[in-house]
Structure formats: structure tokens, C-alpha cells
Design a protein around this motif. Structure first.
Motif, PDB file in Angstrom:
ATOM      1  N   LYS A 263       1.985 -45.486  11.121  1.00  0.00           N
ATOM      2  CA  LYS A 263       1.452 -46.308  10.046  1.00  0.00           C
ATOM      3  C   LYS A 263       0.613 -47.437  10.628  1.00  0.00           C
ATOM      4  O   LYS A 263       1.069 -48.187  11.494  1.00  0.00           O
ATOM      5  N   GLU A 265      -0.978 -50.946  10.318  1.00  0.00           N
ATOM      6  CA  GLU A 265      -0.719 -52.162   9.561  1.00  0.00           C
ATOM      7  C   GLU A 265      -1.539 -53.317  10.122  1.00  0.00           C
ATOM      8  O   GLU A 265      -1.749 -53.419  11.336  1.00  0.00           O
ATOM      9  N   GLN A 266      -1.968 -54.185   9.227  1.00  0.00           N
ATOM     10  CA  GLN A 266      -2.725 -55.366   9.634  1.00  0.00           C
ATOM     11  C   GLN A 266      -1.806 -56.578   9.630  1.00  0.00           C
ATOM     12  O   GLN A 266      -1.098 -56.834   8.652  1.00  0.00           O
ATOM     13  N   ASP A 267      -1.820 -57.308  10.725  1.00  0.00           N
ATOM     14  CA  ASP A 267      -1.017 -58.519  10.817  1.00  0.00           C
ATOM     15  C   ASP A 267      -1.627 -59.588   9.915  1.00  0.00           C
ATOM     16  O   ASP A 267      -2.806 -59.924  10.049  1.00  0.00           O
ATOM     17  N   TYR A 273      -4.705 -55.301  14.102  1.00  0.00           N
ATOM     18  CA  TYR A 273      -4.042 -54.094  13.632  1.00  0.00           C
ATOM     19  C   TYR A 273      -3.033 -53.593  14.679  1.00  0.00           C
ATOM     20  O   TYR A 273      -3.238 -53.746  15.880  1.00  0.00           O
ATOM     21  N   ASN A 276       2.627 -48.550  13.891  1.00  0.00           N
ATOM     22  CA  ASN A 276       4.078 -48.435  13.926  1.00  0.00           C
ATOM     23  C   ASN A 276       4.502 -46.981  13.824  1.00  0.00           C
ATOM     24  O   ASN A 276       3.919 -46.191  13.064  1.00  0.00           O
TER      25      ASN A 276
END
Length: 279
Positions: A263, A265-267, A273, A276
Motif C-alpha cells: 500500500k 501511503e503519503q506521510d 511517500y 507498507n
């Protein structure tokens, strides 16, 4: 993972590009972190400063294809030797000319331009290109205004023949010679749009409005183009994500995995990015 993914200023397309490169490296080494209607030539003798407006596919095969637009115009937009202008040779040839000789050449170039205009009016666009090119090869470099007009006129003929990339080059030469040449910006904007270069097209229309705030086509374009650009970007992002997913699944399948196990994901704080893994 590419260091660029950890930065803040990065577009979706750049994220996809970097992830694709990571997957390509993993595949190769087994390593890595997971038209246009040109304006009439009846006023071509005006100064350009006149602002009045009138197998399993490889990663390289998957991601390095030419775009549909580039492919469409690839053949027609290859500039032939007969159209090329060698300004270095022109400069060398002019070193030994007197000012009177240069003036004579300028007069000849003007006559060739008129012949090109006449050919354009009767629809003989190939001949008009020939005449404008002949004029560019004889017109001394010091006559920048005249040379800008010749390049811009030649772009109009190329647009009629749907040689939009060549037209863009000619318009670019024209604005390099005269950065206030509204007609050259307008024709380049039209050519950019014909080749789906919408961002560049919008930039030229904005420049046109700086030169002529009353330009109707430019006003309409800056309203019309942004939604088209957004729609194109979303379509591109969807297509690239689909290709990225397909490539990832090909790589991961031998390990009993798929892209569903990862996956992106953007912090929220760093805007970077991360990927995970999940079972």
C-alpha cells in the motif's frame, strides 16, 4: 526506494515514474527496496511588434512507448534538410559582406517573402515554405524583425500541412528574435494544442494576454484549458497506476504475492511517500 519519493515537491506522475524504476531494477537485478486556422497573411508585412489580435512484456516495452499524439505526427513533423537553417554558416558568410551587400540581400529576402505569401494565399503551402526558407537563408542575421516574420509565416504554412512540431520550432525562433511577437505566440499556442501540449499552450495564451489584454481567443483559452489539463492528468495517472500494478503483479507472482500486499501511503507531515507491506 528512490530518494526523490522522500521529498515534498513531487507530482503523482513523478511518484509513479520512480516506483516504476524501482520495480524495473528489481526485475533486472533481483535487488532493491520494495487546426488550426492561422491568421491571414494579408497583414504579414506589419511589424511583429503590432499587438492587435485577429512474451511477458519487458518494463521498457511497457513504459517507453511514444505517446499517441507523438506517433500521429512523427512522420509529418520530421524536418527535412530543405527546411533547415544553418545560422552559423550564415554568420560566417556575412563576415566579408559590406553593409550595401547586406542591404541588397535584405531586399531579395523581402521579395521572396512576398512570393511565399502569394503561394500561401492560393493554398500552395509547400511552395510557400520553400520561398520563406530561401528568404531565411539570404536575409542577413542583423534584420531580426524581418527574420522573425519569415519564421512566423513559415509556421503558418506548416500548420496548414499539420506539421505542428515544425511549426512550434519556427514560432519559437520567431519569439527568440522578438519576444513581443504576439502572432508567433498565438500560432505556437495553436500548434501546442494540436499536439496535446496543453500546459505549454496555456502558458503561451497567458503570455498573449500580457501583450494584448483584449485578445479574445486567449481569454477563452485560459478558461477552457485548465479543466482539460486536469482531466488529462487524471487520465494519465489512472493509466500509469494500472500499468504499474500490472508490472508489479508480474514481478511478485512467482513469490505468491501481488500488489494488493503493498500500500502506497503519503506521510501527512513530510508529504513523502512510503510503501507498507501487508499479508
Amino acid at each position: 526506494m528512490s530518494e526523490r519519493l522522500k521529498t515534498n515537491n513531487i507530482s503523482n506522475e513523478e511518484v509513479i515514474e520512480d516506483l516504476t524504476k524501482d520495480l524495473e531494477m528489481s526485475l533486472q537485478t533481483g535487488e532493491g527496496d520494495f487546426v488550426v486556422n492561422p491568421e491571414s497573411t494579408t497583414d504579414e508585412n506589419k511589424s511583429p511588434k503590432d499587438k492587435t489580435s485577429k512474451d511477458i512484456p519487458t518494463a521498457s516495452n511497457t513504459f517507453n512507448d511514444e505517446t499517441e499524439i507523438d506517433s500521429k505526427y512523427e512522420d509529418s513533423d520530421k524536418e527535412s534538410d530543405s527546411d533547415s537553417i544553418d545560422e552559423t554558416s550564415l554568420k560566417d558568410a556575412e563576415m566579408d559582406l559590406t553593409e550595401d551587400e547586406k542591404a541588397e540581400r535584405q531586399v531579395i529576402a523581402e521579395e521572396l517573402k512576398r512570393a511565399g505569401n502569394e503561394s500561401f494565399k492560393i493554398g500552395d503551402f509547400d511552395r510557400s515554405i520553400e520561398k520563406y526558407t530561401e528568404a531565411l537563408r539570404i536575409c542577413p542575421l542583423q534584420y531580426t524583425t524581418q527574420r522573425a516574420i519569415l519564421y512566423c509565416n513559415r509556421s503558418a504554412s506548416k500548420m496548414k500541412l499539420e506539421k505542428y512540431k515544425q511549426a512550434i520550432k519556427d514560432c519559437t525562433k520567431a519569439v527568440e528574435l522578438d519576444d513581443t511577437y504576439l502572432k508567433a505566440y498565438y500560432r505556437r499556442a495553436q500548434s501546442y494544442e494540436a499536439t496535446d501540449k496543453l500546459d505549454e499552450c496555456l502558458a503561451d495564451y497567458k503570455k498573449i494576454l500580457e501583450l494584448d489584454p483584449s485578445h479574445k481567443e486567449a481569454h477563452a483559452a485560459i478558461i477552457r484549458l485548465p479543466p482539460l489539463i486536469e482531466e488529462r492528468n487524471e487520465k494519465l495517472k489512472t493509466e500509469m497506476l494500472g500499468k504499474l500494478k500490472d508490472l508489479g503483479n508480474m514481478i511478485l507472482k512467482p513469490f505468491g504475492l501481488s500488489t494488493e500486499n503493498f500500500k502506497l501511503e503519503q506521510d501527512p507531515e513530510s508529504k513523502g511517500y512510503k510503501i507498507n507491506f501487508k499479508q
